[in-house]
Design a protein around this motif. Structure first.
Motif, PDB file in Angstrom:
ATOM      1  N   LEU A   6      -2.642  19.690 -15.276  1.00  0.00           N
ATOM      2  CA  LEU A   6      -3.725  19.401 -16.219  1.00  0.00           C
ATOM      3  C   LEU A   6      -3.616  17.975 -16.752  1.00  0.00           C
ATOM      4  O   LEU A   6      -4.610  17.241 -16.803  1.00  0.00           O
ATOM      5  CB  LEU A   6      -3.700  20.402 -17.370  1.00  0.00           C
ATOM      6  N   PHE A   7      -2.408  17.564 -17.135  1.00  0.00           N
ATOM      7  CA  PHE A   7      -2.211  16.205 -17.650  1.00  0.00           C
ATOM      8  C   PHE A   7      -2.440  15.161 -16.560  1.00  0.00           C
ATOM      9  O   PHE A   7      -2.923  14.064 -16.833  1.00  0.00           O
ATOM     10  CB  PHE A   7      -0.817  16.063 -18.267  1.00  0.00           C
ATOM     11  N   SER A   8      -2.127  15.501 -15.325  1.00  0.00           N
ATOM     12  CA  SER A   8      -2.379  14.594 -14.202  1.00  0.00           C
ATOM     13  C   SER A   8      -3.871  14.392 -13.993  1.00  0.00           C
ATOM     14  O   SER A   8      -4.332  13.268 -13.774  1.00  0.00           O
ATOM     15  CB  SER A   8      -1.759  15.143 -12.913  1.00  0.00           C
ATOM     16  N   ILE A   9      -4.620  15.480 -14.068  1.00  0.00           N
ATOM     17  CA  ILE A   9      -6.076  15.391 -13.914  1.00  0.00           C
ATOM     18  C   ILE A   9      -6.675  14.580 -15.057  1.00  0.00           C
ATOM     19  O   ILE A   9      -7.548  13.724 -14.840  1.00  0.00           O
ATOM     20  CB  ILE A   9      -6.694  16.801 -13.825  1.00  0.00           C
ATOM     21  N   ILE A  10      -6.206  14.819 -16.272  1.00  0.00           N
ATOM     22  CA  ILE A  10      -6.685  14.054 -17.426  1.00  0.00           C
ATOM     23  C   ILE A  10      -6.372  12.568 -17.231  1.00  0.00           C
ATOM     24  O   ILE A  10      -7.207  11.706 -17.518  1.00  0.00           O
ATOM     25  CB  ILE A  10      -6.072  14.584 -18.737  1.00  0.00           C
ATOM     26  N   CYS A  11      -5.190  12.264 -16.719  1.00  0.00           N
ATOM     27  CA  CYS A  11      -4.803  10.876 -16.471  1.00  0.00           C
ATOM     28  C   CYS A  11      -5.730  10.230 -15.441  1.00  0.00           C
ATOM     29  O   CYS A  11      -6.159   9.092 -15.611  1.00  0.00           O
ATOM     30  CB  CYS A  11      -3.344  10.816 -16.013  1.00  0.00           C
ATOM     31  N   LEU A  12      -6.050  10.968 -14.392  1.00  0.00           N
ATOM     32  CA  LEU A  12      -6.986  10.457 -13.382  1.00  0.00           C
ATOM     33  C   LEU A  12      -8.357  10.182 -13.998  1.00  0.00           C
ATOM     34  O   LEU A  12      -8.952   9.120 -13.760  1.00  0.00           O
ATOM     35  CB  LEU A  12      -7.152  11.483 -12.252  1.00  0.00           C
ATOM     36  N   VAL A  13      -8.859  11.127 -14.770  1.00  0.00           N
ATOM     37  CA  VAL A  13     -10.165  10.961 -15.412  1.00  0.00           C
ATOM     38  C   VAL A  13     -10.140   9.750 -16.351  1.00  0.00           C
ATOM     39  O   VAL A  13     -11.091   8.954 -16.378  1.00  0.00           O
ATOM     40  CB  VAL A  13     -10.570  12.253 -16.166  1.00  0.00           C
ATOM     41  N   CYS A  14      -9.049   9.606 -17.095  1.00  0.00           N
ATOM     42  CA  CYS A  14      -8.913   8.443 -17.991  1.00  0.00           C
ATOM     43  C   CYS A  14      -8.993   7.139 -17.207  1.00  0.00           C
ATOM     44  O   CYS A  14      -9.634   6.183 -17.638  1.00  0.00           O
ATOM     45  CB  CYS A  14      -7.599   8.503 -18.763  1.00  0.00           C
ATOM     46  N   GLY A  15      -8.332   7.102 -16.044  1.00  0.00           N
ATOM     47  CA  GLY A  15      -8.369   5.902 -15.214  1.00  0.00           C
ATOM     48  C   GLY A  15      -9.790   5.524 -14.829  1.00  0.00           C
ATOM     49  O   GLY A  15     -10.188   4.360 -14.907  1.00  0.00           O
ATOM     50  N   ILE A  17      -4.555   6.096 -12.317  1.00  0.00           N
ATOM     51  CA  ILE A  17      -4.966   6.677 -11.038  1.00  0.00           C
ATOM     52  C   ILE A  17      -3.752   6.977 -10.170  1.00  0.00           C
ATOM     53  O   ILE A  17      -3.615   8.077  -9.627  1.00  0.00           O
ATOM     54  CB  ILE A  17      -5.988   5.765 -10.331  1.00  0.00           C
ATOM     55  N   ALA A  18      -2.834   6.032 -10.060  1.00  0.00           N
ATOM     56  CA  ALA A  18      -1.650   6.239  -9.212  1.00  0.00           C
ATOM     57  C   ALA A  18      -0.758   7.364  -9.741  1.00  0.00           C
ATOM     58  O   ALA A  18      -0.336   8.245  -8.983  1.00  0.00           O
ATOM     59  CB  ALA A  18      -0.845   4.943  -9.105  1.00  0.00           C
ATOM     60  N   LEU A  19      -0.494   7.356 -11.043  1.00  0.00           N
ATOM     61  CA  LEU A  19       0.380   8.378 -11.604  1.00  0.00           C
ATOM     62  C   LEU A  19      -0.308   9.740 -11.684  1.00  0.00           C
ATOM     63  O   LEU A  19       0.335  10.780 -11.553  1.00  0.00           O
ATOM     64  CB  LEU A  19       0.890   7.959 -12.979  1.00  0.00           C
ATOM     65  N   SER A  74       7.860  13.321 -17.024  1.00  0.00           N
ATOM     66  CA  SER A  74       7.408  12.812 -15.725  1.00  0.00           C
ATOM     67  C   SER A  74       7.062  11.333 -15.857  1.00  0.00           C
ATOM     68  O   SER A  74       7.170  10.742 -16.925  1.00  0.00           O
ATOM     69  CB  SER A  74       6.180  13.596 -15.250  1.00  0.00           C
ATOM     70  N   SER A  75       6.602  10.773 -14.770  1.00  0.00           N
ATOM     71  CA  SER A  75       6.226   9.357 -14.774  1.00  0.00           C
ATOM     72  C   SER A  75       4.946   9.099 -15.565  1.00  0.00           C
ATOM     73  O   SER A  75       4.575   7.940 -15.771  1.00  0.00           O
ATOM     74  CB  SER A  75       6.078   8.849 -13.344  1.00  0.00           C
ATOM     75  N   LEU A  76       4.279  10.145 -16.036  1.00  0.00           N
ATOM     76  CA  LEU A  76       3.086   9.952 -16.870  1.00  0.00           C
ATOM     77  C   LEU A  76       3.428   9.220 -18.164  1.00  0.00           C
ATOM     78  O   LEU A  76       2.543   8.676 -18.813  1.00  0.00           O
ATOM     79  CB  LEU A  76       2.426  11.292 -17.177  1.00  0.00           C
ATOM     80  N   ILE A  77       4.695   9.184 -18.519  1.00  0.00           N
ATOM     81  CA  ILE A  77       5.118   8.453 -19.714  1.00  0.00           C
ATOM     82  C   ILE A  77       4.813   6.959 -19.565  1.00  0.00           C
ATOM     83  O   ILE A  77       4.504   6.280 -20.549  1.00  0.00           O
ATOM     84  CB  ILE A  77       6.607   8.704 -20.045  1.00  0.00           C
ATOM     85  N   ALA A  78       4.866   6.439 -18.336  1.00  0.00           N
ATOM     86  CA  ALA A  78       4.539   5.031 -18.112  1.00  0.00           C
ATOM     87  C   ALA A  78       3.077   4.768 -18.476  1.00  0.00           C
ATOM     88  O   ALA A  78       2.752   3.751 -19.104  1.00  0.00           O
ATOM     89  CB  ALA A  78       4.812   4.639 -16.664  1.00  0.00           C
ATOM     90  N   ALA A  79       2.199   5.688 -18.102  1.00  0.00           N
ATOM     91  CA  ALA A  79       0.789   5.548 -18.473  1.00  0.00           C
ATOM     92  C   ALA A  79       0.639   5.602 -19.987  1.00  0.00           C
ATOM     93  O   ALA A  79      -0.118   4.822 -20.571  1.00  0.00           O
ATOM     94  CB  ALA A  79      -0.045   6.642 -17.808  1.00  0.00           C
TER      95      ALA A  79
END
Length: 152
Positions: free
Chosen positions: A47-56, A32-34, A110-115
């Motif tokens: 797109l990857f940010s939105i997918i990350c949010l949905v995954c959260g 959610i944060a990333l 990006s920081s999405l690698i942490a997720a």
């Protein structure tokens, strides 16, 4: 038994599904944060940010079963979430989510690698639980059998 003692007991059980579930909770916060932090980028990274949010948000319902009882959700969504009741299915969904975030590196680092890393760790914990033949054991602190039964 107090909150801290309950968590301590769960970690002492050496059941990898408990480790996976708690790592999943960390994934919720990270995704959610990333997802929010990276949504302001231009280009395909959105797109990857939105997918990350949905995954959260999906992980919240996978890891905290109590929410399926108290949040108004559709039967179709409930059925989807209930597919991930076994260690192997949870390992698979976490691995899929991780792979998607690893692919985001091809667009922009990006920081999405942490997720991606923490999702992969959760997948490994659930896979280890499955390989070792450990039955899925939900955390009572997170709404496992003990808490869910009190609500009924």
């Amino acid at each position: 038994m107090g909150f801290g003692e309950n968590i301590s007991e769960e970690f002492k059980s050496r059941n990898f599904s408990i480790y996976g579930q708690w790592t999943g909770i960390v994934c919720v916060f990270l995704c959610i944060a990333l997802g929010i932090a990276n949504i302001f980028h231009l280009g395909l990274l959105i797109l990857f940010s939105i997918i990350c949010l949905v995954c959260g948000f999906i992980i919240i319902f996978i890891e905290i079963p109590l929410l399926l009882r108290i949040c108004p959700t559709s039967p179709k969504f409930d059925g989807f979430i209930r597919r991930f009741e076994t260690n192997y299915m949870r390992a698979a969904i976490y691995l899929l989510m991780s792979v998607i975030q690893w692919i985001s590196i091809s667009v922009d680092v990006s920081s999405l690698i942490a997720a991606a890393v923490v999702l992969l760790i959760a997948a490994c914990f659930y896979a280890l639980a499955g390989i070792k033949g450990q039955a899925f054991q939900g955390s009572k602190t997170l709404g496992g059998q003990g808490v869910a039964q009190m609500i009924i």
